[in-house]
Write an enzyme that holds these catalytic residues in place. Sequence first.
Site, mmCIF file in Angstrom:
data_model
loop_
_atom_site.group_PDB
_atom_site.id
_atom_site.type_symbol
_atom_site.label_atom_id
_atom_site.label_comp_id
_atom_site.label_asym_id
_atom_site.label_seq_id
_atom_site.Cartn_x
_atom_site.Cartn_y
_atom_site.Cartn_z
ATOM 1 N N HIS A 184 71.559 86.846 3.025
ATOM 2 C CA HIS A 184 72.269 86.036 4.009
ATOM 3 C C HIS A 184 73.633 85.627 3.465
ATOM 4 O O HIS A 184 73.786 85.313 2.282
ATOM 5 C CB HIS A 184 71.455 84.789 4.358
ATOM 6 N N HIS A 185 74.631 85.612 4.345
ATOM 7 C CA HIS A 185 75.993 85.296 3.926
ATOM 8 C C HIS A 185 76.117 83.861 3.421
ATOM 9 O O HIS A 185 77.032 83.539 2.668
ATOM 10 C CB HIS A 185 76.952 85.530 5.093
ATOM 11 N N ALA A 186 75.218 82.971 3.820
ATOM 12 C CA ALA A 186 75.264 81.603 3.309
ATOM 13 C C ALA A 186 74.934 81.543 1.829
ATOM 14 O O ALA A 186 75.295 80.593 1.141
ATOM 15 C CB ALA A 186 74.286 80.716 4.087
#
Length: 465
Positions: free
Chosen positions: A143-145
């Site tokens: 996930h980009h987070a």
Amino acid sequence: MSRQKRRKHLTFDDSFWMWLESPETPMQVAALAIFAAQDEPATAVVERILTAFRCHRDVDPRFRSLLGYRRFPRRTRLEATDHIDTDRHLHHHALSAPGGEHELAQLISRLHSDRLDARRPMWEVHVIDGLDDNRFAIYLKAHHALINGVDAVRLFGRSLATDADAPITAPVWATVRRSPTKATAGRRRSSRVEVLTAIARATKTLWRAGCTDSPLVGPFAAPRSPLNVDEIGPNRQIATAAIELSRIKRLTKRSDTTVNDIVLTACATALRRYMIEIADLPDKPLVLGCPVSIAPEGSATASSIGIMFVDSATDEPDAEARLARIALSTRAAKEHQAALPHAALVGYAIVAMTPHTLRQVVPGAVAHVPPTFNLIVSNVPGPDRPLYLAGARMVGMYPLSLLFKGEALNITAVSYDGRLHFGFIACRTALPDVASLTRYLGDAFDELEDRYATALPDLERRPAG
């Protein structure tokens, strides 16, 4: 899975990626690495890798983090876990041998369409054998987070060996992060007033750019295009291409531009041809959103990125003139951001992306608010020497990014061992023939070389792919 209650929250800019998460727009980035086995069957190498990977139970903190969904503007809750079941994150696939590029693309398209499960730390590693020419592949998705594209390439590189005879290295999730760099070393700390003043001044300049002849691209300059649809579906289609860096660097010397300028021009040329063929080329040039990392290596905000807006000159029929306009636009964008103190970069990125963010988080806004940019085009630096895993040489590293609401295409490139590798991600329903763009990309480099052929008589031609 046992947990110890240690909750904190992501920063505002990292939480951005969780706010945008939806079944149609999973906010995950990935890398596809292809390896060629040397002195033994690829299947045997894969079995040794899987056995070694399953023995690694120590997990880097970022890969032990649970992300809790919270609505905008509440920051995402981050909860660390003491133990995870790596068998739920490590997967093995076998293509029907001999699997080719088409079969691999089909599998990766399906895997990249699947949304990560928030009940577990949001990352997966897929080991794929059955490829022709004694090859196998590894696909990393997160996930980009938790991680951005630059950091993903960096971590992937650290998890591989520089020597073919080296033992199997620890998997990417067990990679120990280096000590954080001191980003503020030698840099005067800016006061809050200075930061806010700099952000306000830069924002004013950006908004005025649309009303002047400045090469700086302001907001709402992007036209509606076939790349910008009101709704995108959840299914993705991927395509890949590779270009020798030596070709690009020779073009930079002749044109007095940068590698990034050449890459953006080739992408713009491919997009122009694609839209001419479908009889829907906008009169106004497309605007490219080009991410730039603004977080130092080892920073806690590993996914912090900025953005610059670039005139693609897709309305310009001449390749040389198109390159000149793009180079002028990128230079103006870089100078604009360089004038900001480092402490203001995150805040400015948030302000500059506000129209885009509203398109994403406000229901129905995509249909009514003009796009801030038409698509994202990224260029990520990667390892410049050969890397190995279990004696197998990595022969390709392809970045695979994400799609926003209203944007049906993303192009990301990463350099590795003398080549620039491109990953195209498209909404399958909106752009079913994304593979044609990879062919047009190769033609675009040929066109630039033809334009400068008399000045580069020793230029060697090599096909894309």
